[in-house]
Design an enzyme around this catalytic site. Structure first.
Site, PDB file in Angstrom:
ATOM      1  N   ARG A  60       0.868  -1.246   0.088  1.00 33.10           N
ATOM      2  CA  ARG A  60      -0.263   0.058  -0.068  1.00 33.10           C
ATOM      3  C   ARG A  60       0.850   1.203   0.058  1.00 33.10           C
ATOM      4  O   ARG A  60       1.959   1.544   0.678  1.00 33.10           O
ATOM      5  CB  ARG A  60      -1.081  -0.034   1.258  1.00 33.10           C
ATOM      6  N   TYR A  73      -1.045  -3.350  -7.158  1.00 28.13           N
ATOM      7  CA  TYR A  73      -0.927  -4.036  -5.777  1.00 28.13           C
ATOM      8  C   TYR A  73      -2.486  -4.131  -5.210  1.00 28.13           C
ATOM      9  O   TYR A  73      -3.094  -3.321  -5.220  1.00 28.13           O
ATOM     10  CB  TYR A  73       0.055  -3.356  -4.799  1.00 28.13           C
ATOM     11  N   GLY A  74      -2.573  -5.232  -4.521  1.00 28.98           N
ATOM     12  CA  GLY A  74      -4.000  -5.673  -4.081  1.00 28.98           C
ATOM     13  C   GLY A  74      -4.645  -4.404  -3.225  1.00 28.98           C
ATOM     14  O   GLY A  74      -5.801  -3.870  -3.474  1.00 28.98           O
ATOM     15  N   LYS A 132      -9.732  -2.465   1.328  1.00 26.17           N
ATOM     16  CA  LYS A 132      -9.459  -1.248   2.189  1.00 26.17           C
ATOM     17  C   LYS A 132     -10.394  -0.186   1.759  1.00 26.17           C
ATOM     18  O   LYS A 132     -10.716   0.533   2.575  1.00 26.17           O
ATOM     19  CB  LYS A 132      -7.956  -0.745   2.603  1.00 26.17           C
ATOM     20  N   SER A 182      -1.363  -4.326  10.233  1.00 23.06           N
ATOM     21  CA  SER A 182      -1.151  -5.648   9.237  1.00 23.06           C
ATOM     22  C   SER A 182       0.062  -6.286   9.789  1.00 23.06           C
ATOM     23  O   SER A 182       1.038  -5.678  10.233  1.00 23.06           O
ATOM     24  CB  SER A 182      -0.779  -4.767   8.070  1.00 23.06           C
ATOM     25  N   ALA A 183       0.381  -7.580   9.635  1.00 24.53           N
ATOM     26  CA  ALA A 183       1.329  -8.363   9.782  1.00 24.53           C
ATOM     27  C   ALA A 183       1.808  -8.293  11.307  1.00 24.53           C
ATOM     28  O   ALA A 183       2.676  -8.288  11.606  1.00 24.53           O
ATOM     29  CB  ALA A 183       2.614  -7.880   9.150  1.00 24.53           C
ATOM     30  N   CYS A 184       0.685  -8.254  12.132  1.00 25.31           N
ATOM     31  CA  CYS A 184       1.015  -8.230  13.490  1.00 25.31           C
ATOM     32  C   CYS A 184       0.283  -9.705  14.211  1.00 25.31           C
ATOM     33  O   CYS A 184      -0.273  -9.441  15.484  1.00 25.31           O
ATOM     34  CB  CYS A 184       0.433  -7.038  14.178  1.00 25.31           C
ATOM     35  N   GLY A 185       0.147 -10.659  13.429  1.00 23.29           N
ATOM     36  CA  GLY A 185      -0.533 -11.760  14.073  1.00 23.29           C
ATOM     37  C   GLY A 185      -2.100 -12.013  13.781  1.00 23.29           C
ATOM     38  O   GLY A 185      -2.824 -12.658  14.262  1.00 23.29           O
ATOM     39  N   LYS A 186      -2.547 -11.026  13.240  1.00 20.50           N
ATOM     40  CA  LYS A 186      -4.236 -11.028  13.174  1.00 20.50           C
ATOM     41  C   LYS A 186      -4.870 -12.189  12.401  1.00 20.50           C
ATOM     42  O   LYS A 186      -5.497 -12.805  12.867  1.00 20.50           O
ATOM     43  CB  LYS A 186      -4.480  -9.776  12.385  1.00 20.50           C
ATOM     44  N   ASN A 230      -2.943 -15.288  11.972  1.00 18.49           N
ATOM     45  CA  ASN A 230      -2.817 -16.251  12.767  1.00 18.49           C
ATOM     46  C   ASN A 230      -3.994 -16.599  13.655  1.00 18.49           C
ATOM     47  O   ASN A 230      -4.282 -17.591  14.075  1.00 18.49           O
ATOM     48  CB  ASN A 230      -1.373 -16.216  13.387  1.00 18.49           C
ATOM     49  N   ASP A 290      -9.991 -10.080   8.487  1.00 14.04           N
ATOM     50  CA  ASP A 290      -9.522  -8.577   8.227  1.00 14.04           C
ATOM     51  C   ASP A 290     -10.559  -7.494   8.544  1.00 14.04           C
ATOM     52  O   ASP A 290      -9.918  -6.597   9.054  1.00 14.04           O
ATOM     53  CB  ASP A 290      -8.975  -8.608   6.801  1.00 14.04           C
ATOM     54  N   ASN A 311       6.467  -8.414   1.813  1.00 15.51           N
ATOM     55  CA  ASN A 311       4.911  -8.024   1.878  1.00 15.51           C
ATOM     56  C   ASN A 311       4.222  -9.216   0.730  1.00 15.51           C
ATOM     57  O   ASN A 311       3.075  -8.861   0.261  1.00 15.51           O
ATOM     58  CB  ASN A 311       4.562  -6.838   1.526  1.00 15.51           C
ATOM     59  N   ARG A 337       2.021 -12.063  -0.717  1.00 17.55           N
ATOM     60  CA  ARG A 337       0.646 -12.372  -0.490  1.00 17.55           C
ATOM     61  C   ARG A 337      -0.115 -13.573  -1.084  1.00 17.55           C
ATOM     62  O   ARG A 337       0.275 -14.236  -2.042  1.00 17.55           O
ATOM     63  CB  ARG A 337      -0.520 -11.040  -0.887  1.00 17.55           C
ATOM     64  N   GLY A 357      -0.889 -20.754  18.728  1.00 12.76           N
ATOM     65  CA  GLY A 357      -2.004 -21.414  19.139  1.00 12.76           C
ATOM     66  C   GLY A 357      -2.153 -21.078  20.785  1.00 12.76           C
ATOM     67  O   GLY A 357      -3.110 -21.145  21.524  1.00 12.76           O
ATOM     68  N   ASN A 413      -1.923 -18.426  22.302  1.00 15.43           N
ATOM     69  CA  ASN A 413      -2.887 -17.534  22.647  1.00 15.43           C
ATOM     70  C   ASN A 413      -4.155 -17.608  22.983  1.00 15.43           C
ATOM     71  O   ASN A 413      -4.820 -16.726  23.671  1.00 15.43           O
ATOM     72  CB  ASN A 413      -2.753 -16.467  21.306  1.00 15.43           C
TER      73      ASN A 413
END
Length: 580
Positions: free
Chosen positions: A68, A196-197, A205, A247-251, A253, A274, A363, A365, A490, A492
């Site tokens: 982005r 890009y997506g 978004k 983004s990319a903070c474990g959401k 997972n 998301d 990044n 995807r 897991g 968490n």
């Protein structure tokens, strides 16, 4: 019958962009495969190993078009204060002149695809239609995975004029001529110069957050950058949680969490990974839907160890972007498995483990259908959504924030969300590892002044006595040597279990200056090798660190001037007093 208002708009766009031909997309399987075959012939896609990754393809984007571009993303309102200090602002008049001129003739020699799409389950009061006009078949293929595309959207629209208008063109992919412009008052999006997506899949978004957040403010609901999960306990009771993480903070997972062996009688159901749209139900609770139908996930770090559900979901009918390609035609990325002896990197260059550069872009995807996820909830497409009992805010903090704490009440919870911070990742172009404030994980995605956004959250809380409880989590606390203290993934679920106990009137907690923190024996740590010293450090609230944090929060709040709700300053003063 197609809405005349829609066909008139498409004709107007075609007159400006001048495509060679126009294709109205119906979302069918035949159409999708014809697009895939076309892109294979043109070299836009590469076919992956059909035995190991059936119906899967690799796309390599331009090296300057990999994330982005927040500095080129604009909110176009008549007054700059309506966009606020955290957004880039451009007047609608300037946008029409500067950006509109780039669309003139931009589709000559190309096909213009008209992509009607439905965000939200069919027949749901949450759902709404968007139409993206694009010259990128890659965008069309991804939109078919990410949304309910084609005929179903046109049927939902009928003769209505209520649809979000999205105009996208690859242009010449020059960063100097790349803009993503949002016109909230017209419910319109313009994007040019990027494939890009996040910049090009306008349903994601751009529509679901930036435009929808303005609609939500005006209509009394919430459009949020949140996962939605249901946690089923051994007795079969399901508690639904929403969670906001940058983004990319474990959401992702967390959205697809597999319980550890010690909690194997629990089940975590994925509703969304998301985006969440939340509205009040007749019972006064907030109910949430996931408006999307796919996952646009970060590949690096995803593995059978960290997220087996995602790995199964992406193993067929998926599109990979900027991953590496092994000699046997399978995708690979850092953190997936042991590196191959030889591969082609995300730019198609020969690569070995000694090359000294990543094989996959940080990044990179995958776009995968949500229905393929083994943990997908049986209620993920329920028109009324699912009832939310708790909202989690989180990020990547090495030092300040404890593993978990609960806000004192809704207003304090809004303060917690408004002041949350995280260390930046590769998901947005810019520096990596810098701590930045990211309120509710919406800083890049709020379509209006964030001070007004905070006020909207406060007003939502005043409308019901049944609002979700608010918590803050941090899986990323480290020791002095930089080692993560909490195993994450897991495990968490142990934190979620305490959160659910709190929601249901249990869960031992200690009151601290920042909120309620679990007592050392409140977390179920059965089967987890975690020392008492490590647990104490995970739950520690350091007044010195938090006094500095309070100063940083005040500095962030000051940029909003008089527009910031007084309630947040009141919460800030209370925090400072409690810290002593």
């Amino acid at each position: 019958m197609i809405s005349r208002i829609l066909t008139d708009w498409v004709e107007d766009v075609a007159q400006v962009t001048q495509p060679d031909r126009i294709v109205w997309c119906d979302g069918s399987e035949d159409e999708y495969h014809a697009l895939i075959e076309q892109m294979l012939r043109e070299g836009t896609l590469l076919r992956l190993n059909e035995q190991k990754y059936p119906n899967c393809y690799l796309h390599r984007s331009h090296p300057t078009d990999v994330a982005r571009t927040e500095h080129l993303t604009f909110i176009c309102t008549p007054k700059p204060e309506d966009a606020g200090p955290t957004n880039n602002w451009m007047s609608p008049e300037e946008a029409r002149e500067r950006v509109g001129s780039l669309f003139r003739g931009c589709m000559r020699g190309r096909t213009m695809y008209v992509v009607p799409y439905l965000m939200g389950p069919p027949g749901s009061p949450f759902s709404e239609v968007g139409v993206e006009v694009t010259d990128s078949p890659y965008v069309v293929a991804n939109m078919r995975i990410m949304t309910r595309m084609g005929t179903i959207a046109l049927e939902h629209l009928g003769n209505s004029d209520r649809f979000v208008r999205g105009l996208h063109s690859l242009g010449d992919l020059s960063p100097e001529r790349r803009y993503i412009c949002h016109f909230p008052e017209e419910r319109m999006i313009w994007s040019i110069g990027s494939g890009y997506g996040g910049n090009a899949l306008l349903g994601k978004k751009c529509h679901s957050l930036r435009i929808a957040s303005v609609e939500a403010r005006d209509e009394g609901w919430l459009a949020e950058h949140m996962l939605i999960i249901g946690v089923e306990d051994p007795e079969g009771r399901v508690t639904y949680l929403a969670g906001a993480f940058p983004s990319a903070c474990g959401k992702t997972n967390l959205a697809m969490l597999v319980p550890p062996p010690a909690l194997s009688r629990y089940k975590v159901w994925t509703v969304g990974d998301d985006i969440a749209w939340l509205r009040f139900g007749p019972d006064g609770r907030l109910w949430a839907v996931n408006p999307e139908t796919g996952f646009f996930g970060v590949a690096p770090g995803t593995s059978m160890r960290t997220n087996p559900n995602a790995m199964i979901a992406l193993s067929r009918n998926s599109i990979f972007t900027n991953v590496a390609l092994t000699l046997d035609g399978t995708p690979w990325w850092e953190g997936m498995s042991d590196p191959p002896e030889y591969a082609y990197d995300w730019q198609g260059r020969p690569w070995t483990p000694t090359s000294g550069r990543p094989a996959a872009h940080p990044n990179a995807r995958y776009t995968a259908p949500a229905r393929q996820c083994p943990s997908i909830s049986p209620h993920w497409e329920d028109p009324q959504g699912v009832p939310i009992s708790a909202i989690l805010f989180g990020g990547r903090r090495a030092r300040v924030a404890p593993l978990v704490y609960e806000a004192f009440d809704w207003t304090h919870g809004v303060f917690v969300g408004a002041s949350m911070a995280s260390e930046t990742t590769a998901a947005a172009t810019g520096k990596v590892g810098v701590v930045r404030r990211d309120p509710m994980a919406m800083l890049p995605f709020c379509g209006y002044n964030m001070a007004d956004y905070f006020r909207h959250w406060l007003r939502m809380g005043a409308r019901s006595s049944k609002m979700p409880r608010i918590f803050h989590v941090n899986w990323f606390r480290t020791d002095a040597s930089g080692r993560f203290l909490w195993p994450g993934f897991g495990e968490n679920l142990r934190v979620l279990k305490w959160i659910i106990e709190r929601v249901n009137g249990g869960g031992e907690a200690e009151e601290t200056p920042i909120g309620y923190v679990p007592t050392p024996d409140a977390l179920d740590l059965d089967g987890l090798a975690l020392s008492k010293e490590t647990l104490r450090e995970l739950l520690r609230v350091d007044p010195h660190d938090w006094r500095r944090e309070a100063e940083a929060i005040a500095e962030f709040f000051h940029q909003f001037g008089d527009r910031l709700p007084e309630e947040l300053w009141h919460e800030h003063r209370r925090l400072v007093r409690r810290l002593g």
